[in-house]
Write an enzyme that holds these catalytic residues in place. Structure first.
Site, PDB file in Angstrom:
ATOM      1  N   LYS A 182       0.883  -1.185   0.000  1.00 14.35           N
ATOM      2  CA  LYS A 182       0.000   0.000   0.000  1.00 14.35           C
ATOM      3  C   LYS A 182       0.913   1.225   0.000  1.00 14.35           C
ATOM      4  CE  LYS A 182      -1.981   3.109   1.825  1.00 14.35           C
ATOM      5  NZ  LYS A 182      -1.811   4.504   1.397  1.00 14.35           N
ATOM      6  N   GLU A 257       9.203   1.363  11.228  1.00 16.00           N
ATOM      7  CA  GLU A 257      10.272   2.332  10.975  1.00 16.00           C
ATOM      8  C   GLU A 257       9.625   3.699  11.084  1.00 16.00           C
ATOM      9  OE1 GLU A 257      13.280   1.447  10.629  1.00 16.00           O
ATOM     10  OE2 GLU A 257      13.437  -0.401   9.482  1.00 16.00           O
ATOM     11  N   CYS A 291      13.426  10.424   7.418  1.00 17.20           N
ATOM     12  CA  CYS A 291      13.282   9.936   8.794  1.00 17.20           C
ATOM     13  C   CYS A 291      14.608  10.032   9.529  1.00 17.20           C
ATOM     14  CB  CYS A 291      12.779   8.511   8.781  1.00 17.20           C
ATOM     15  SG  CYS A 291      13.754   7.452   7.729  1.00 17.20           S
ATOM     16  N   GLU A 388      10.064  15.915  15.829  1.00 18.14           N
ATOM     17  CA  GLU A 388      10.449  15.757  14.429  1.00 18.14           C
ATOM     18  C   GLU A 388       9.673  16.773  13.595  1.00 18.14           C
ATOM     19  OE1 GLU A 388       9.006  12.389  12.110  1.00 18.14           O
ATOM     20  OE2 GLU A 388      11.084  12.045  11.545  1.00 18.14           O
TER      21      GLU A 388
HETATM   22  P1  NAP Z   1       2.049   8.505   7.684  1.00 19.32           P
HETATM   23  O1  NAP Z   1       0.957   9.471   7.671  1.00 19.32           O
HETATM   24  O2  NAP Z   1       2.291   7.732   8.907  1.00 19.32           O
HETATM   25  O3  NAP Z   1       1.797   7.544   6.431  1.00 19.32           O
HETATM   26  C1  NAP Z   1       2.603   6.445   6.159  1.00 19.32           C
HETATM   27  C2  NAP Z   1       1.783   5.406   5.424  1.00 19.32           C
HETATM   28  O4  NAP Z   1       0.732   4.955   6.272  1.00 19.32           O
HETATM   29  C3  NAP Z   1       1.110   5.932   4.165  1.00 19.32           C
HETATM   30  O5  NAP Z   1       1.068   4.922   3.194  1.00 19.32           O
HETATM   31  C4  NAP Z   1      -0.281   6.251   4.668  1.00 19.32           C
HETATM   32  O6  NAP Z   1      -1.233   6.269   3.646  1.00 19.32           O
HETATM   33  C5  NAP Z   1      -0.511   5.105   5.612  1.00 19.32           C
HETATM   34  N1  NAP Z   1      -1.565   5.342   6.592  1.00 19.32           N
HETATM   35  C6  NAP Z   1      -2.052   6.531   7.048  1.00 19.32           C
HETATM   36  N2  NAP Z   1      -3.036   6.318   7.946  1.00 19.32           N
HETATM   37  C7  NAP Z   1      -3.167   4.972   8.077  1.00 19.32           C
HETATM   38  C8  NAP Z   1      -4.014   4.132   8.849  1.00 19.32           C
HETATM   39  N3  NAP Z   1      -4.934   4.633   9.685  1.00 19.32           N
HETATM   40  N4  NAP Z   1      -3.874   2.800   8.731  1.00 19.32           N
HETATM   41  C9  NAP Z   1      -2.954   2.270   7.905  1.00 19.32           C
HETATM   42  N5  NAP Z   1      -2.141   3.018   7.124  1.00 19.32           N
HETATM   43  C10 NAP Z   1      -2.241   4.351   7.215  1.00 19.32           C
HETATM   44  O7  NAP Z   1       3.443   9.147   7.367  1.00 19.32           O
HETATM   45  P2  NAP Z   1       3.814  10.087   6.148  1.00 19.32           P
HETATM   46  O8  NAP Z   1       3.221  11.409   6.412  1.00 19.32           O
HETATM   47  O9  NAP Z   1       3.470   9.438   4.887  1.00 19.32           O
HETATM   48  O10 NAP Z   1       5.409  10.110   6.289  1.00 19.32           O
HETATM   49  C11 NAP Z   1       6.060  10.933   7.150  1.00 19.32           C
HETATM   50  C12 NAP Z   1       6.418  10.227   8.451  1.00 19.32           C
HETATM   51  O11 NAP Z   1       7.035   8.962   8.214  1.00 19.32           O
HETATM   52  C13 NAP Z   1       7.418  11.006   9.252  1.00 19.32           C
HETATM   53  O12 NAP Z   1       7.015  11.110  10.578  1.00 19.32           O
HETATM   54  C14 NAP Z   1       8.720  10.197   9.135  1.00 19.32           C
HETATM   55  O13 NAP Z   1       9.574  10.298  10.197  1.00 19.32           O
HETATM   56  C15 NAP Z   1       8.249   8.826   8.955  1.00 19.32           C
HETATM   57  N6  NAP Z   1       9.216   8.044   8.162  1.00 19.32           N
HETATM   58  C16 NAP Z   1      10.015   7.151   8.794  1.00 19.32           C
HETATM   59  C17 NAP Z   1      10.950   6.416   8.073  1.00 19.32           C
HETATM   60  C18 NAP Z   1      11.851   5.412   8.728  1.00 19.32           C
HETATM   61  O14 NAP Z   1      12.448   4.603   8.037  1.00 19.32           O
HETATM   62  N7  NAP Z   1      11.995   5.370  10.027  1.00 19.32           N
HETATM   63  C19 NAP Z   1      11.046   6.575   6.695  1.00 19.32           C
HETATM   64  C20 NAP Z   1      10.220   7.487   6.097  1.00 19.32           C
HETATM   65  C21 NAP Z   1       9.295   8.202   6.840  1.00 19.32           C
HETATM   66  P3  NAP Z   1      -1.692   7.673   2.967  1.00 19.32           P
HETATM   67  O15 NAP Z   1      -0.487   8.553   2.924  1.00 19.32           O
HETATM   68  O16 NAP Z   1      -2.155   7.236   1.637  1.00 19.32           O
HETATM   69  O17 NAP Z   1      -2.769   8.226   3.834  1.00 19.32           O
END
Ligand code: NAP
Ligand code: MG
Length: 486
Positions: A182, A257, A291, A388
C-alpha cells in the site's frame, strides 16, 4: 487542481492496481499532484477493503501455487531480472519520482539506483539464508528451517517510495513471502511502475499485489486483515501506533520504521572542513523530509560560534526550486506538510533564525516551497529541538563536555541514527556504545545509505530491522525440527 501541461509520459495507467497478476481499476480515483507546480498530473485508484481482501486471497493463492513452489535460487533469479530491468528504466523511474514527490532529479536518480541495488542484494541473498544444526541429547538430530511468514503487508510513506519499497518488498520476496503493498496516496507512481516491471520480469501472479488508496481505507484494511501474517510499516509515530494495535489484535509481528530527531555531535577536535558538507546535507536532503535527517547539531562550546557561522554561510547559498531543475532542494510534498513546518518555525524565539536559503524566482506559485532554515538559540528541551519537524530545519545546540553531549543526544523520545565527529578514536568507540540509536556514523553521515546496513530505530523510532541480512530474518520465522532416532 489544474492539469500540468508538460507531464512526462507514463507507459502505464496509474489508475490501475495490481491484484493477482491482473491490472484493474477501482470505482473511484484520487488525484496525483506535482508538488513543484501544484498541478494534477494524473489519477490513481482508490482501493478499499474489498480490494485488500482480494489481494490477500491472491497472495495466499500465490503462496500455494507457482510462487510458493519456487526454490530460493529461482526467487533470486526473478529478483535479479527485476533489478536489471529497474536499472534499465532508472531514468524513467527518476523522472516519475521527481514529478510525483518533488525531489531534485539527482536525488530521484539515486533512489532509482537504490531500488535496483536492493533487488540485486536480495537476489544474491535469497539462497544464502540458512538454518542451523544444534547439538542436543543423545539420539536426537535437531535443525532449524527459516520459513516465510506467508502473506506480508507493506505500508510505505511518500518520502522515499523507491528505497522503502525496495528494502521492504525486496527482502520479503527473497524469503518467499507474498506481498501486498500500500503506497502513500501522495506518492504511488513509482510503486506502480515497479510492479509493472516486476510483472514483466516474470514475478508469478499474486507474489506482489499493489493496492493504492487512502491510509485510513486501504491502509487500515490491510493492517487489520486477519490473513496478513506480518506487517511492515514506515511512517509517522501516530500511524505506527495504529498499525501495532491492529497487529496486536491479529497477533502478528510488525516492523515499525518511524521518525527521528537524530543528533550530529561535533567535538572541538573535529575536522570541520570534512564535517560541514555532511552536517548540512543530512538536514536538507529531500527537503528535510527524511526519517534519518540529522536535524540536531550538537557542538562542543569552543567551536559553537564557528559551526553556526560556517553552516549559516552554506545555508545562505542553498537554492530551492522545481524538482526537475535539480537545485539543492525541491518543494515539500504538499501544502499540508508546508503548513506543519511553518507551524514549527512560528515557535522560533526572536533572533533564533541564523540563516535561510532562497526560493528561486522561477519557482511556480502553486508549488509547496519553503526556505531551509538554520536555528540557533533554543535549548535542548524546546519543541524545536525535541519534535520531528520533517522539513528543512536544523537546530544547533552547544554542549560543555562528553557527558552533556550524550545526555542531549539521547534526550528525545526517538533513537534512529547519530553521528559523531571527533579525531579521537577512543571517544568514537566510547560514544558509539552510548548512543541510543539504530545506526551510528563515525566521521560521516549515512555511509552512502548502503542497502547492506541494518537499519531501524529504538524508542519512538520504532523496532525491527530492515536492510541487509537482518531484514531476511525479520521476514522469516524459525522452525525447529527435532528428530529422535535413537
Ligand atoms: P504517515 O501518515 O504515517 O503515512 C505512512 C503510510 O501509512 C502511508 O502509506 C499512509 O497512507 C498510511 N496510513 C495513514 N493512515 C493509516 C491508517 N490509519 N492505517 C494504515 N495506514 C495508514 O506518514 P507520512 O506522512 O506518509 O510520512 C512521514 C512520516 O514517516 C514522518 O514522521 C517520518 O519520520 C516517517 N518516516 C520514517 C521512516 C523510517 O524509516 N523510520 C522513513 C520514512 C518516513 P496515505 O499517505 O495514503 O494516507
Ligand atoms: Mg504526488
Amino acid at each position: 487542481m489544474r492539469r500540468d501541461p508538460d507531464l512526462p509520459q507514463l507507459w502505464f495507467d496509474p489508475a490501475e492496481m495490481l491484484i493477482g497478476g491482473r491490472w484493474r481499476p477501482a470505482s473511484q480515483t484520487l488525484p496525483v499532484e506535482d508538488p513543484s507546480t501544484g498541478f494534477e498530473i494524473g489519477r490513481i485508484a482508490r482501493g478499499r477493503a474489498g480490494d485488500i481482501a482480494e489481494a490477500v486471497a491472491a497472495a495466499e493463492a500465490a503462496r500455494a501455487g507457482d510462487w510458493g513452489r519456487m526454490t530460493a535460487t529461482e526467487r533470486g533469479r526473478v529478483l535479479a531480472r527485476i533489478g536489471r530491468m529497474v536499472r534499465e528504466r532508472a531514468e524513467d523511474l527518476a523522472l516519475i519520482e521527481t514529478t510525483d514527490v518533488g525531489k531534485p532529479l539527482t536525488q530521484a536518480r539515486a533512489d532509482a539506483q537504490a531500488l535496483a541495488r536492493y533487488m540485486e542484494f536480495y537476489a544474491g541473498a535469497a539462497d544464502k539464508v540458512m538454518g542451523e544444526t544444534i547439538p542436543y541429547l543423545d539420539g536426537y538430530t535437531v535443525y532449524t528451517l527459516r520459513e516465510p511468514h506467508g502473506v506480508t503487508g507493506h505500508i510505505v510513506p511518500w518520502n522515499y517510495p523507491m528505497q522503502i519499497v525496495g528494502r521492504s518488498v525486496g527482502a520479503a520476496l527473497a524469503m518467499g513471502n507474498a506481498c501486498i503493498l500500500k503506497p502513500a496516496e501522495e506518492a504511488s507512481l513509482t510503486a506502480l511502475a515497479f510492479a509493472r516491471i516486476a510483472c514483466e520480469a516474470g514475478l508469478p501472479a499474486g507474489a506482489l499485489n499493489v493496492v493504492t488508496g487512502l491510509g485510513e481505507e486501504a491502509g487500515a484494511a490491510l493492517s487489520c486483515h486477519p490473513g496478513v501474517q506480518h506487517l511492515s510499516f514506515t511512517g509517522s509515530v501516530a500511524v505506527g501506533r495504529l498499525i501495532q494495535a491492529a497487529a496486536a489484535l491479529n497477533v502478528v509481528p510488525v516492523t515499525l520504521e518511524l521518525g527521528g530527531k537524530s543528533p550530529q555531535l561535533v567535538f572541538a577536535d573535529a575536522d570541520l572542513d570534512a564535517a560541514l558538507p555532511f552536517l548540512v546535507n543530512a538536514g536538507i536532503q529531500n527537503a528535510g523530509q527524511t526519517c534519518s535527517a540529522g536535524s540536531r547539531i550538537l557542538v562542543e562550546r569552543p567551536r559553537y560560534d564557528e559551526v553556526v557561522s560556517r553552516m549559516a554561510e552554506r545555508y545562505a547559498k542553498l537554492r530551492v526550486g522545481p524538482a526537475r531543475d535539480d537545485l539543492d532542494l525541491g518543494p515539500l510534498i504538499s501544502a499540508r506538510q508546508r503548513e506543519i513546518v511553518e507551524g514549527f518555525l512560528a515557535m522560533a524565539p526572536e533572533g533564533a533564525v541564523s540563516a535561510q536559503g532562497r526560493i528561486v524566482a522561477a519557482a511556480p506559485a502553486g508549488g509547496h516551497y519553503l526556505a531551509p532554515t538554520l536555528l540557533a538559540g533554543p535549548g535542548p528541551d524546546h519543541p524545536l529541538a525535541q519534535d520531528e519537524i520533517f522539513g528543512p530545519v536544523q537546530i544547533v545546540i552547544p554542549f560543555a563536555d562528553e557527558g552533556e553531549a550524550v545526555a542531549i543526544a539521547n534526550g528525545t523520545g526517538y533513537g534512529l541514527v547519530a553521528s559523531i565527529w571527533t579525531e579521537s578514536g577512543a571517544r568514537q568507540m566510547r560514544l558509539a556504545k552510548r548512543m541510543r540509536a539504530g545506526q551510528v556514523f563515525l566521521n560521516n553521515y549515512g555511509a552512502g545509505g548502503g542497502v547492506e546496513l541494518p537499519f531501524g530505530g529504538v524508542g519512538k523510532s520504532g523496532h525491527g530491522r530492515e536492510k541487509g541480512f537482518e531484514a531476511l530474518y525479520g521476514f522469516s520465522v524459525t522452525k525447529t525440527v527435532a528428530a529422535r532416532h535413537g
